[in-house]
Write an enzyme that holds these catalytic residues in place. Structure first.
Site, PDB file in Angstrom:
ATOM      1  N   TYR A  22     -38.486  27.377  -9.681  1.00  8.67           N
ATOM      2  CA  TYR A  22     -37.046  27.461  -9.972  1.00  8.67           C
ATOM      3  C   TYR A  22     -36.743  28.554 -11.008  1.00  8.67           C
ATOM      4  O   TYR A  22     -35.763  28.438 -11.749  1.00  8.67           O
ATOM      5  CB  TYR A  22     -36.532  26.111 -10.466  1.00  8.67           C
ATOM      6  CG  TYR A  22     -36.231  25.116  -9.358  1.00  8.67           C
ATOM      7  CD1 TYR A  22     -35.219  25.358  -8.428  1.00  8.67           C
ATOM      8  CD2 TYR A  22     -36.937  23.917  -9.256  1.00  8.67           C
ATOM      9  CE1 TYR A  22     -34.924  24.435  -7.430  1.00  8.67           C
ATOM     10  CE2 TYR A  22     -36.641  22.989  -8.250  1.00  8.67           C
ATOM     11  CZ  TYR A  22     -35.630  23.262  -7.345  1.00  8.67           C
ATOM     12  OH  TYR A  22     -35.327  22.348  -6.362  1.00  8.67           O
ATOM     13  N   GLU A  69     -40.531  31.379  -1.372  1.00  5.21           N
ATOM     14  CA  GLU A  69     -40.872  29.966  -1.600  1.00  5.21           C
ATOM     15  C   GLU A  69     -41.987  29.499  -0.668  1.00  5.21           C
ATOM     16  O   GLU A  69     -42.831  28.689  -1.070  1.00  5.21           O
ATOM     17  CB  GLU A  69     -39.613  29.108  -1.416  1.00  5.21           C
ATOM     18  CG  GLU A  69     -38.595  29.370  -2.519  1.00  5.21           C
ATOM     19  CD  GLU A  69     -37.282  28.635  -2.325  1.00  5.21           C
ATOM     20  OE1 GLU A  69     -37.121  27.905  -1.316  1.00  5.21           O
ATOM     21  OE2 GLU A  69     -36.406  28.777  -3.201  1.00  5.21           O
TER      22      GLU A  69
HETATM   23  P1  RTP Z   1     -32.191  23.117  -4.515  1.00  9.48           P
HETATM   24  O1  RTP Z   1     -32.493  24.534  -4.977  1.00  9.48           O
HETATM   25  O2  RTP Z   1     -32.993  22.082  -5.245  1.00  9.48           O
HETATM   26  O3  RTP Z   1     -32.295  23.012  -3.010  1.00  9.48           O
HETATM   27  O4  RTP Z   1     -30.659  22.769  -4.832  1.00  9.48           O
HETATM   28  P2  RTP Z   1     -29.397  23.677  -4.523  1.00  9.48           P
HETATM   29  O5  RTP Z   1     -29.811  24.981  -3.922  1.00  9.48           O
HETATM   30  O6  RTP Z   1     -28.442  22.839  -3.774  1.00  9.48           O
HETATM   31  O7  RTP Z   1     -28.820  23.924  -5.985  1.00  9.48           O
HETATM   32  P3  RTP Z   1     -29.268  25.025  -7.059  1.00  9.48           P
HETATM   33  O8  RTP Z   1     -28.027  25.675  -7.569  1.00  9.48           O
HETATM   34  O9  RTP Z   1     -30.357  25.894  -6.541  1.00  9.48           O
HETATM   35  O10 RTP Z   1     -29.828  24.130  -8.256  1.00  9.48           O
HETATM   36  C1  RTP Z   1     -31.167  23.651  -8.250  1.00  9.48           C
HETATM   37  C2  RTP Z   1     -31.171  22.206  -8.726  1.00  9.48           C
HETATM   38  O11 RTP Z   1     -30.754  22.172 -10.096  1.00  9.48           O
HETATM   39  C3  RTP Z   1     -29.940  21.031 -10.330  1.00  9.48           C
HETATM   40  N1  RTP Z   1     -28.627  21.436 -10.791  1.00  9.48           N
HETATM   41  N2  RTP Z   1     -27.970  20.800 -11.713  1.00  9.48           N
HETATM   42  N3  RTP Z   1     -26.002  19.980 -13.592  1.00  9.48           N
HETATM   43  C4  RTP Z   1     -25.770  21.039 -12.822  1.00  9.48           C
HETATM   44  O12 RTP Z   1     -24.755  21.674 -12.889  1.00  9.48           O
HETATM   45  C5  RTP Z   1     -26.804  21.437 -11.896  1.00  9.48           C
HETATM   46  N4  RTP Z   1     -26.736  22.476 -11.092  1.00  9.48           N
HETATM   47  C6  RTP Z   1     -27.896  22.480 -10.394  1.00  9.48           C
HETATM   48  C7  RTP Z   1     -29.822  20.277  -9.025  1.00  9.48           C
HETATM   49  O13 RTP Z   1     -30.759  19.213  -9.053  1.00  9.48           O
HETATM   50  C8  RTP Z   1     -30.186  21.314  -7.985  1.00  9.48           C
HETATM   51  O14 RTP Z   1     -30.750  20.715  -6.844  1.00  9.48           O
HETATM   52 MG    MG Z   2     -31.304  26.194  -4.756  1.00  8.57          MG
END
Ligand code: RTP
Ligand code: MG
Length: 142
Positions: free
Chosen positions: A51, A128
């Site tokens: 990440y 990834e």
């Molecule tokens: P992922 O990468 O896990 O598939 O999730 P995603 O693309 O939907 O979201 P991303 O923006 O890449 O964020 C990765 C993970 O970080 C946590 N998160 N928390 N509190 C917040 O504002 C926030 N924003 C992101 C989430 O667990 C997200 O899956």
């Molecule tokens: Mg993501």
């Protein structure tokens, strides 16, 4: 439409709930093939590297804590439009905003413990997949 590969993770909350098979079934029913898979417990270094794009964001420490809190399954999904299809199956990042019937709506508790990861672009999918799998660990399927 192009056949793509994407990197998927069943996160620690969903492994703990014993719904790995249900989530795999959703991939298969949507026409995605699992062409590589393993279960592992991420080290902090592995989670931070995976990440890395979010390093410095306020939620980053909680994200790393969560991703290292228990075993995960990591898989490569292959199929037409696999990257967007997997993101559709997962639903919105925040399960409260996820469409009914999506993985996050059905299995996730919170924005932190949100059941699944999926690559968000061809470039991130390539990075990834290589992060977790050697080329020799990915199986050609008909
Ligand atoms: P992922 O990468 O896990 O598939 O999730 P995603 O693309 O939907 O979201 P991303 O923006 O890449 O964020 C990765 C993970 O970080 C946590 N998160 N928390 N509190 C917040 O504002 C926030 N924003 C992101 C989430 O667990 C997200 O899956
Ligand atoms: Mg993501």
């Amino acid at each position: 439409m192009a056949v793509e590969r994407t990197l998927s993770i069943v996160k620690p909350d969903a492994v703990a709930k014993n719904v790995v098979g249900e989530i795999y079934s959703r991939f298969e029913k949507a026409g995605l093939r699992i062409v590589a898979a393993k279960m592992l417990r991420l080290s902090r270094t592995q989670a931070e590297g995976f990440y890395a794009e979010h390093k410095g964001r306020p939620f980053f420490p909680a994200l790393v804590d969560f991703m290292t809190s228990g075993p995960v399954t990591v898989q490569v999904l292959e199929g037409e439009n696999a990257i967007a299809k997997n993101r559709e199956l997962m639903g919105a990042t925040n399960p409260k905003e996820a469409e009914p019937g999506t993985i996050r709506a059905d299995f996730a508790e919170s924005i932190d413990a949100n059941a699944a990861h999926g690559s968000d672009s061809p470039a991130s999918a390539e990075r990834e997949i290589a992060y977790f799998f050697a080329t020799s660990e990915i199986c050609e399927r008909d």
